[in-house]
Scaffold this motif. Structure first.
Motif, PDB file in Angstrom:
ATOM      1  N   ALA A 214       0.833  -1.204   0.000  1.00 32.61           N
ATOM      2  CA  ALA A 214       0.000   0.000   0.000  1.00 32.61           C
ATOM      3  C   ALA A 214       0.870   1.258   0.000  1.00 32.61           C
ATOM      4  O   ALA A 214       0.534   2.267  -0.652  1.00 32.61           O
ATOM      5  CB  ALA A 214      -0.922  -0.004   1.219  1.00 32.61           C
ATOM      6  N   PHE A 215       1.980   1.197   0.703  1.00 33.13           N
ATOM      7  CA  PHE A 215       2.915   2.331   0.728  1.00 33.13           C
ATOM      8  C   PHE A 215       3.415   2.640  -0.680  1.00 33.13           C
ATOM      9  O   PHE A 215       3.450   3.803  -1.109  1.00 33.13           O
ATOM     10  CB  PHE A 215       4.072   2.001   1.667  1.00 33.13           C
ATOM     11  CG  PHE A 215       5.240   2.945   1.582  1.00 33.13           C
ATOM     12  CD1 PHE A 215       5.211   4.170   2.235  1.00 33.13           C
ATOM     13  CD2 PHE A 215       6.374   2.611   0.843  1.00 33.13           C
ATOM     14  CE1 PHE A 215       6.290   5.050   2.151  1.00 33.13           C
ATOM     15  CE2 PHE A 215       7.448   3.480   0.758  1.00 33.13           C
ATOM     16  CZ  PHE A 215       7.406   4.706   1.408  1.00 33.13           C
ATOM     17  N   PHE A 216       3.812   1.606  -1.401  1.00 34.99           N
ATOM     18  CA  PHE A 216       4.331   1.824  -2.754  1.00 34.99           C
ATOM     19  C   PHE A 216       3.222   2.253  -3.719  1.00 34.99           C
ATOM     20  O   PHE A 216       3.457   3.036  -4.642  1.00 34.99           O
ATOM     21  CB  PHE A 216       5.022   0.558  -3.267  1.00 34.99           C
ATOM     22  CG  PHE A 216       6.387   0.346  -2.664  1.00 34.99           C
ATOM     23  CD1 PHE A 216       7.362   1.325  -2.761  1.00 34.99           C
ATOM     24  CD2 PHE A 216       6.710  -0.834  -2.005  1.00 34.99           C
ATOM     25  CE1 PHE A 216       8.622   1.144  -2.208  1.00 34.99           C
ATOM     26  CE2 PHE A 216       7.966  -1.032  -1.453  1.00 34.99           C
ATOM     27  CZ  PHE A 216       8.926  -0.033  -1.551  1.00 34.99           C
ATOM     28  N   GLN A 217       2.015   1.756  -3.491  1.00 37.31           N
ATOM     29  CA  GLN A 217       0.903   2.167  -4.342  1.00 37.31           C
ATOM     30  C   GLN A 217       0.613   3.654  -4.158  1.00 37.31           C
ATOM     31  O   GLN A 217       0.399   4.377  -5.134  1.00 37.31           O
ATOM     32  CB  GLN A 217      -0.339   1.337  -4.015  1.00 37.31           C
ATOM     33  CG  GLN A 217      -1.523   1.628  -4.932  1.00 37.31           C
ATOM     34  CD  GLN A 217      -2.719   0.743  -4.627  1.00 37.31           C
ATOM     35  OE1 GLN A 217      -2.767   0.081  -3.591  1.00 37.31           O
ATOM     36  NE2 GLN A 217      -3.693   0.746  -5.524  1.00 37.31           N
ATOM     37  N   ARG A 218       0.641   4.113  -2.918  1.00 38.39           N
ATOM     38  CA  ARG A 218       0.438   5.543  -2.660  1.00 38.39           C
ATOM     39  C   ARG A 218       1.554   6.387  -3.259  1.00 38.39           C
ATOM     40  O   ARG A 218       1.345   7.544  -3.629  1.00 38.39           O
ATOM     41  CB  ARG A 218       0.352   5.791  -1.149  1.00 38.39           C
ATOM     42  CG  ARG A 218      -0.922   5.282  -0.497  1.00 38.39           C
ATOM     43  CD  ARG A 218      -1.073   5.839   0.911  1.00 38.39           C
ATOM     44  NE  ARG A 218       0.053   5.478   1.780  1.00 38.39           N
ATOM     45  CZ  ARG A 218       0.111   4.371   2.490  1.00 38.39           C
ATOM     46  NH1 ARG A 218      -0.897   3.485   2.458  1.00 38.39           N
ATOM     47  NH2 ARG A 218       1.156   4.127   3.267  1.00 38.39           N
TER      48      ARG A 218
ATOM     49  N   PHE B 156      11.829   6.621  -0.786  1.00 37.53           N
ATOM     50  CA  PHE B 156      12.790   6.192   0.220  1.00 37.53           C
ATOM     51  C   PHE B 156      12.949   7.244   1.318  1.00 37.53           C
ATOM     52  O   PHE B 156      13.158   6.909   2.491  1.00 37.53           O
ATOM     53  CB  PHE B 156      14.141   5.912  -0.440  1.00 37.53           C
ATOM     54  CG  PHE B 156      15.164   5.352   0.492  1.00 37.53           C
ATOM     55  CD1 PHE B 156      15.146   4.012   0.840  1.00 37.53           C
ATOM     56  CD2 PHE B 156      16.141   6.166   1.043  1.00 37.53           C
ATOM     57  CE1 PHE B 156      16.084   3.488   1.722  1.00 37.53           C
ATOM     58  CE2 PHE B 156      17.084   5.647   1.920  1.00 37.53           C
ATOM     59  CZ  PHE B 156      17.051   4.309   2.259  1.00 37.53           C
ATOM     60  N   ALA B 157      12.829   8.500   0.939  1.00 36.10           N
ATOM     61  CA  ALA B 157      12.935   9.573   1.925  1.00 36.10           C
ATOM     62  C   ALA B 157      11.754   9.575   2.889  1.00 36.10           C
ATOM     63  O   ALA B 157      11.831  10.188   3.961  1.00 36.10           O
ATOM     64  CB  ALA B 157      13.029  10.923   1.215  1.00 36.10           C
ATOM     65  N   ARG B 158      10.678   8.868   2.521  1.00 34.69           N
ATOM     66  CA  ARG B 158       9.495   8.808   3.386  1.00 34.69           C
ATOM     67  C   ARG B 158       9.344   7.436   4.046  1.00 34.69           C
ATOM     68  O   ARG B 158       8.249   7.037   4.430  1.00 34.69           O
ATOM     69  CB  ARG B 158       8.230   9.121   2.571  1.00 34.69           C
ATOM     70  CG  ARG B 158       8.218  10.505   1.928  1.00 34.69           C
ATOM     71  CD  ARG B 158       6.821  10.861   1.429  1.00 34.69           C
ATOM     72  NE  ARG B 158       6.294   9.860   0.508  1.00 34.69           N
ATOM     73  CZ  ARG B 158       6.499   9.879  -0.814  1.00 34.69           C
ATOM     74  NH1 ARG B 158       7.233  10.841  -1.366  1.00 34.69           N
ATOM     75  NH2 ARG B 158       5.984   8.935  -1.589  1.00 34.69           N
ATOM     76  N   GLN B 159      10.417   6.716   4.208  1.00 39.48           N
ATOM     77  CA  GLN B 159      10.330   5.364   4.759  1.00 39.48           C
ATOM     78  C   GLN B 159       9.833   5.352   6.200  1.00 39.48           C
ATOM     79  O   GLN B 159       9.386   4.308   6.702  1.00 39.48           O
ATOM     80  CB  GLN B 159      11.669   4.642   4.646  1.00 39.48           C
ATOM     81  CG  GLN B 159      12.815   5.324   5.366  1.00 39.48           C
ATOM     82  CD  GLN B 159      14.128   4.590   5.148  1.00 39.48           C
ATOM     83  OE1 GLN B 159      14.228   3.408   5.455  1.00 39.48           O
ATOM     84  NE2 GLN B 159      15.115   5.267   4.588  1.00 39.48           N
ATOM     85  N   ALA B 160       9.887   6.498   6.867  1.00 44.66           N
ATOM     86  CA  ALA B 160       9.345   6.561   8.230  1.00 44.66           C
ATOM     87  C   ALA B 160       7.849   6.244   8.237  1.00 44.66           C
ATOM     88  O   ALA B 160       7.315   5.776   9.249  1.00 44.66           O
ATOM     89  CB  ALA B 160       9.592   7.940   8.830  1.00 44.66           C
ATOM     90  N   ASP B 161       7.179   6.461   7.089  1.00 46.17           N
ATOM     91  CA  ASP B 161       5.749   6.114   6.995  1.00 46.17           C
ATOM     92  C   ASP B 161       5.541   4.616   7.181  1.00 46.17           C
ATOM     93  O   ASP B 161       4.519   4.188   7.728  1.00 46.17           O
ATOM     94  CB  ASP B 161       5.180   6.555   5.646  1.00 46.17           C
ATOM     95  CG  ASP B 161       5.136   8.076   5.501  1.00 46.17           C
ATOM     96  OD1 ASP B 161       5.318   8.766   6.525  1.00 46.17           O
ATOM     97  OD2 ASP B 161       4.922   8.562   4.374  1.00 46.17           O
ATOM     98  N   LEU B 162       6.498   3.837   6.722  1.00 42.36           N
ATOM     99  CA  LEU B 162       6.412   2.386   6.890  1.00 42.36           C
ATOM    100  C   LEU B 162       6.533   2.013   8.366  1.00 42.36           C
ATOM    101  O   LEU B 162       5.806   1.139   8.859  1.00 42.36           O
ATOM    102  CB  LEU B 162       7.522   1.693   6.092  1.00 42.36           C
ATOM    103  CG  LEU B 162       7.322   1.580   4.579  1.00 42.36           C
ATOM    104  CD1 LEU B 162       8.607   1.089   3.917  1.00 42.36           C
ATOM    105  CD2 LEU B 162       6.167   0.647   4.255  1.00 42.36           C
TER     106      LEU B 162
END
Length: 243
Positions: A88-92, A140-146
Motif C-alpha cells: 500500500a505504501f508503494f501504491q500511494r 525512500f525519503a518517506r520510509q518513516a511512513d512504513l
C-alpha cells in the motif's frame, strides 16, 4: 722491375683504399642502424583518465521485516498484514503493483526453556524494482511512513541505484582516455625536446562507478550505489614511441 713494382704498389694502395672506404661506410651504416634501433626503443608510458557524470536508471529497494510469536498461524497473519502495508505504501507513492515482488521468506522456531514456550519467527522480503529512479528516491525519503504503519525495517533494507547503460558510453570514454594520455605524452615530449609517435602498447583499466564528489544519500547501498548521481571513471595506460 721498377714499373712492375710501382704498378703492384698502386694496386695494393687502391685496394686498401677501397677496403678502408668500405669499412668506414659499413661502420656508418651499422652505427646509424644501431642509433635508429635505439631511437625505436625510446618510449614513454602515461595514463589517461576519462570521467563522465551519469544518473542511475534503475532503483532497487529491498525491504526486510519480521514477526515473532508463539504460534505460526497468528505470526503468519501478522506478517501478511505488514506485507499489505508495504504494498500500500508503494501504491500511494505511485508505483504499479507489478513493480513490487516477494524475494524471500523464512521461518524459524525454537523452544524457549526460560519462558517455557515455543518461539516462532517469520521473516519476509519485498523488493521494489523500477526505472523511475527519482520517484523511488522520494519514496525512500518517506520510509518513516512504513515504520508508523508497523513495519520495522530490518538490516538489509536499503536502496541501490544502478547505471545500466555503461556499454553505450564505453567507446567514447576509451577515446577520451586515449586523448588524455596522448596529451600527457606530448607534454613529456615537449619537456624532453622530443616528439610523440605511434602507440607501442596500451592497456585499459576497469570501469568504476562511484558517487559524485560529496553526493551520497547514506542509505547503505554500498560504494557507488548510495546515490543516483554517479560518476563513471576509467584509466587507460598507453606506451607511446618517442621520435
Amino acid at each position: 722491375m721498377n714499373a712492375v713494382a710501382t704498378a703492384t704498389r698502386n694496386t695494393v694502395l687502391a685496394a686498401s683504399a677501397l677496403i678502408a672506404v668500405g669499412a668506414i661506410g659499413g661502420g656508418y651504416l651499422l652505427g646509424d642502424g644501431l642509433r635508429r634501433a635505439k631511437m625505436a626503443e625510446r618510449s614513454v608510458t602515461v595514463r589517461g583518465l576519462a570521467e563522465r557524470d551519469v544518473t542511475a536508471d534503475l532503483a532497487t529497494w529491498t525491504i526486510s521485516f519480521s514477526e515473532t510469536g508463539s504460534e505460526l498461524a497468528p505470526v503468519q497473519g501478522a506478517i501478511d498484514d505488514k506485507s499489505r502495508a508495504v504494498r500500500a505504501f508503494f501504491q500511494r507513492a505511485g508505483f504499479p503493483a507489478d513493480a513490487v515482488s516477494d524475494v524471500g521468506a523464512s521461518v524459524s522456531q525454537f523452544f524457549d526453556t526460560s519462558r517455557q514456550q515455543n518461539v516462532v519467527t517469520v521473516r519476509r522480503r519485498l523488493q521494489l524494482r523500477t526505472k523511475d529512479v527519482m520517484r523511488a528516491r522520494a519514496a525512500f525519503a518517506r520510509q518513516a511512513d512504513l515504520i508508523r504503519a508497523g513495519v520495522a525495517l530490518e538490516e538489509g533494507s536499503g536502496i541501490v541505484y544502478s547505471f545500466t547503460r555503461l556499454n553505450a558510453i564505453k567507446p567514447a570514454m576509451i577515446a577520451e582516455g586515449t586523448k588524455s594520455a596522448r596529451q600527457a605524452a606530448q607534454q613529456f615530449a615537449a619537456d624532453s625536446d622530443t616528439g610523440v609517435g605511434a602507440i607501442k602498447s596500451a592497456s585499459q583499466g576497469y570501469f568504476s562507478i562511484g558517487p559524485r564528489d560529496g553526493d551520497v544519500d547514506g542509505n547503505g547501498g554500498g560504494p557507488g550505489t548510495d546515490s543516483p548521481f554517479q560518476k563513471v571513471r576509467v584509466v587507460t595506460t598507453i606506451d607511446f614511441y618517442l621520435r
